[in-house]
Scaffold this motif. Structure first.
Motif, short mmCIF file in Angstrom:
data_model
loop_
_atom_site.label_atom_id
_atom_site.label_comp_id
_atom_site.label_asym_id
_atom_site.label_seq_id
_atom_site.Cartn_x
_atom_site.Cartn_y
_atom_site.Cartn_z
N ILE A 70 0.83 -1.21 0.00
CA ILE A 70 0.00 0.00 0.00
C ILE A 70 0.87 1.26 0.00
CG2 ILE A 70 -1.64 1.35 1.38
CD1 ILE A 70 -2.87 -1.33 2.28
N LEU A 71 1.90 1.25 0.82
CA LEU A 71 2.79 2.42 0.88
C LEU A 71 3.49 2.65 -0.45
CD1 LEU A 71 4.31 1.84 4.42
CD2 LEU A 71 2.91 3.78 3.73
N ALA A 72 3.91 1.58 -1.10
CA ALA A 72 4.60 1.71 -2.38
C ALA A 72 3.68 2.30 -3.44
CB ALA A 72 5.13 0.35 -2.83
N ILE A 73 2.45 1.82 -3.49
CA ILE A 73 1.50 2.32 -4.49
C ILE A 73 1.08 3.75 -4.15
CG2 ILE A 73 -0.80 1.99 -5.48
CD1 ILE A 73 -0.42 -1.02 -5.12
N ALA A 74 0.85 4.02 -2.87
CA ALA A 74 0.46 5.37 -2.46
C ALA A 74 1.56 6.37 -2.78
CB ALA A 74 0.15 5.39 -0.96
N THR A 75 2.80 5.95 -2.65
CA THR A 75 3.93 6.83 -2.97
C THR A 75 3.91 7.21 -4.44
OG1 THR A 75 5.31 5.87 -1.22
CG2 THR A 75 6.45 6.98 -3.02
N GLN A 76 3.55 6.28 -5.29
CA GLN A 76 3.49 6.56 -6.73
C GLN A 76 2.34 7.48 -7.09
OE1 GLN A 76 3.18 2.64 -8.42
NE2 GLN A 76 5.18 1.98 -7.67
N VAL A 118 -7.76 0.70 -6.61
CA VAL A 118 -6.38 0.79 -7.08
C VAL A 118 -5.60 -0.45 -6.67
CG1 VAL A 118 -4.20 2.05 -6.85
CG2 VAL A 118 -6.35 3.30 -7.10
N LEU A 119 -5.83 -0.92 -5.45
CA LEU A 119 -5.14 -2.12 -4.98
C LEU A 119 -5.63 -3.36 -5.73
CD1 LEU A 119 -5.20 -1.40 -1.13
CD2 LEU A 119 -3.26 -1.18 -2.69
N ILE A 120 -6.90 -3.37 -6.05
CA ILE A 120 -7.45 -4.49 -6.82
C ILE A 120 -6.79 -4.55 -8.20
CG2 ILE A 120 -9.54 -5.38 -7.94
CD1 ILE A 120 -11.12 -4.13 -5.58
N GLU A 121 -6.61 -3.38 -8.80
CA GLU A 121 -6.04 -3.31 -10.15
C GLU A 121 -4.54 -3.56 -10.15
OE1 GLU A 121 -5.32 0.01 -13.69
OE2 GLU A 121 -6.73 0.42 -12.05
N ASP A 150 -12.21 -7.52 -0.62
CA ASP A 150 -12.20 -7.68 0.84
C ASP A 150 -10.80 -7.46 1.41
OD1 ASP A 150 -14.87 -8.20 0.82
OD2 ASP A 150 -14.67 -10.39 0.98
N ARG A 151 -9.79 -8.00 0.73
CA ARG A 151 -8.42 -7.83 1.23
C ARG A 151 -8.00 -6.37 1.18
NH1 ARG A 151 -2.86 -10.72 -1.12
NH2 ARG A 151 -1.41 -9.69 0.34
N ALA A 152 -8.31 -5.71 0.07
CA ALA A 152 -7.93 -4.30 -0.08
C ALA A 152 -8.61 -3.44 0.97
CB ALA A 152 -8.29 -3.82 -1.49
N ALA A 153 -9.90 -3.64 1.17
CA ALA A 153 -10.64 -2.84 2.14
C ALA A 153 -10.14 -3.10 3.56
CB ALA A 153 -12.13 -3.16 2.04
N ALA A 154 -9.88 -4.37 3.88
CA ALA A 154 -9.42 -4.71 5.23
C ALA A 154 -8.03 -4.13 5.50
CB ALA A 154 -9.41 -6.23 5.40
N GLN A 157 -15.50 12.21 2.01
CA GLN A 157 -16.16 13.09 1.04
C GLN A 157 -15.31 13.22 -0.23
OE1 GLN A 157 -16.87 16.74 3.18
NE2 GLN A 157 -18.55 15.87 4.37
N ASP A 158 -14.60 12.17 -0.54
CA ASP A 158 -13.77 12.18 -1.75
C ASP A 158 -14.65 12.35 -2.98
OD1 ASP A 158 -11.01 11.55 -2.98
OD2 ASP A 158 -12.36 10.15 -4.02
N GLU A 159 -14.28 13.29 -3.84
CA GLU A 159 -15.10 13.62 -5.00
C GLU A 159 -15.16 12.49 -6.02
OE1 GLU A 159 -13.61 17.20 -6.64
OE2 GLU A 159 -14.23 18.46 -4.94
N LEU A 160 -14.12 11.67 -6.09
CA LEU A 160 -14.09 10.62 -7.11
C LEU A 160 -14.67 9.29 -6.62
CD1 LEU A 160 -10.52 11.25 -8.58
CD2 LEU A 160 -12.72 11.99 -9.52
N SER A 161 -14.35 8.92 -5.39
CA SER A 161 -14.74 7.59 -4.91
C SER A 161 -15.69 7.61 -3.72
CB SER A 161 -13.49 6.79 -4.52
OG SER A 161 -12.60 6.71 -5.61
N GLY A 162 -15.95 8.78 -3.19
CA GLY A 162 -16.80 8.84 -2.01
C GLY A 162 -16.02 8.62 -0.73
N ARG A 163 -15.11 7.64 -0.74
CA ARG A 163 -14.26 7.35 0.41
C ARG A 163 -12.87 7.00 -0.10
NH1 ARG A 163 -14.93 5.70 5.83
NH2 ARG A 163 -13.35 4.26 6.63
N ALA A 164 -11.89 7.78 0.33
CA ALA A 164 -10.51 7.56 -0.10
C ALA A 164 -9.59 7.64 1.11
CB ALA A 164 -10.09 8.59 -1.15
N TYR A 165 -8.45 7.00 0.98
CA TYR A 165 -7.47 6.99 2.07
C TYR A 165 -6.24 7.79 1.63
CZ TYR A 165 -10.31 3.13 3.82
OH TYR A 165 -11.35 2.36 4.27
#
Length: 249
Positions: free
Chosen positions: A185-191, A200-203, A210-214, A231-239
């Motif tokens: 997650i950190l590696a992808i978030a960094t990119q 994004v994790l699924i892709e 379930d794994r990505a959400a957990a 209140q993320d404009e694109l996904s509704g919920r973002a981290y």
């Protein structure tokens, strides 16, 4: 009897030759040792003169400081290791507590930002904040200075380590190790500049939903390594992963 006498004489000559070789070897060894001691003394004297002449540059210029450290390491001296390990070199340079002070400043920044980043901070961000804390009077620091200082903190058992996430160095200031999912997650978030959602994790990681959400929820609620935007404009919920965000100066 004549042959026996000749054999004894030959044996005596052989023993004498061996003694001569031993004495010669010993004399050569002593000469070489004396020569090495003389060279080492000369080098120490020259290094001390250099240190005294360039003391200001060593304290304030990271590149100059690291070149000086390499010179010192060739004779087993570390003048920036603190008063106990640096010895009179550290005292002569006025840097007996330099590494210790930098370590305290690193701990200060890591602790004060832990609520924001969960104990994981980009090393560039750490350098920026430590530099602000130090002020101009204490001189510049760079990545090598921080890494050296963090190594001196490791015996404290507080969890300070430098880790590599997707080619970026980060400083972990908590005892808990990063697990595999956190690292991904950190590696992808960094990119992506810090923002991440389950899709994004699924892709990119081929995870199930379930794994990505957990994994994201664990990073949020259990580890404190990310924030959530409901209140993320694109996904509704973002981290958002603070350690992966490029913060403004």
């Amino acid at each position: 009897m004549h042959r026996r006498g000749g054999g004894i004489a030959a044996l005596q000559r052989q023993e004498q030759s061996q003694r001569s070789f031993v004495e010669l070897s010993h004399a050569l060894s002593e000469s070489q040792v004396d020569h090495l001691h003389a060279q080492l003394t000369h080098f120490r004297t020259a290094l001390a003169r250099f240190a005294a002449t360039h003391r200001h540059s060593i304290r304030r210029d990271p590149a100059f400081r690291h070149a000086f450290q390499q010179m010192c390491s060739s004779i087993g001296v570390d003048p920036l290791a603190g008063p106990r390990k640096g010895g009179w070199w550290a005292e002569m340079l006025g840097m007996a507590d330099w590494q210790h002070e930098l370590g305290v400043q690193i701990v200060d920044v890591c602790v004060t930002t832990r609520d924001r980043n969960g104990g994981l901070i980009d090393i560039a961000e750490l350098i920026r904040l430590v530099t602000k804390l130090r002020g101009l009077a204490d001189g510049a620091i760079d990545e090598d200075d921080v890494i050296r200082s963090i190594k001196t903190l490791q015996p404290l058992g507080a969890g300070y380590h430098v880790v590599d996430i997707a080619g970026r160095k980060m400083v972990r200031s908590v005892v808990k190790e990063l697990d595999h999912d956190q690292t991904v997650i950190l590696a992808i978030a960094t990119q992506l500049g810090g923002r991440i959602v389950p899709d994004v994790l699924i892709e990119r990681a081929s995870w199930s939903h379930d794994r990505a959400a957990a994994a994201l929820e664990n990073m949020l609620t259990r580890d404190g390594l990310c924030w959530v935007d409901d209140q993320d404009e694109l996904s509704g919920r973002a981290y958002w992963v603070p350690s992966a965000i490029k913060w403004d100066e």
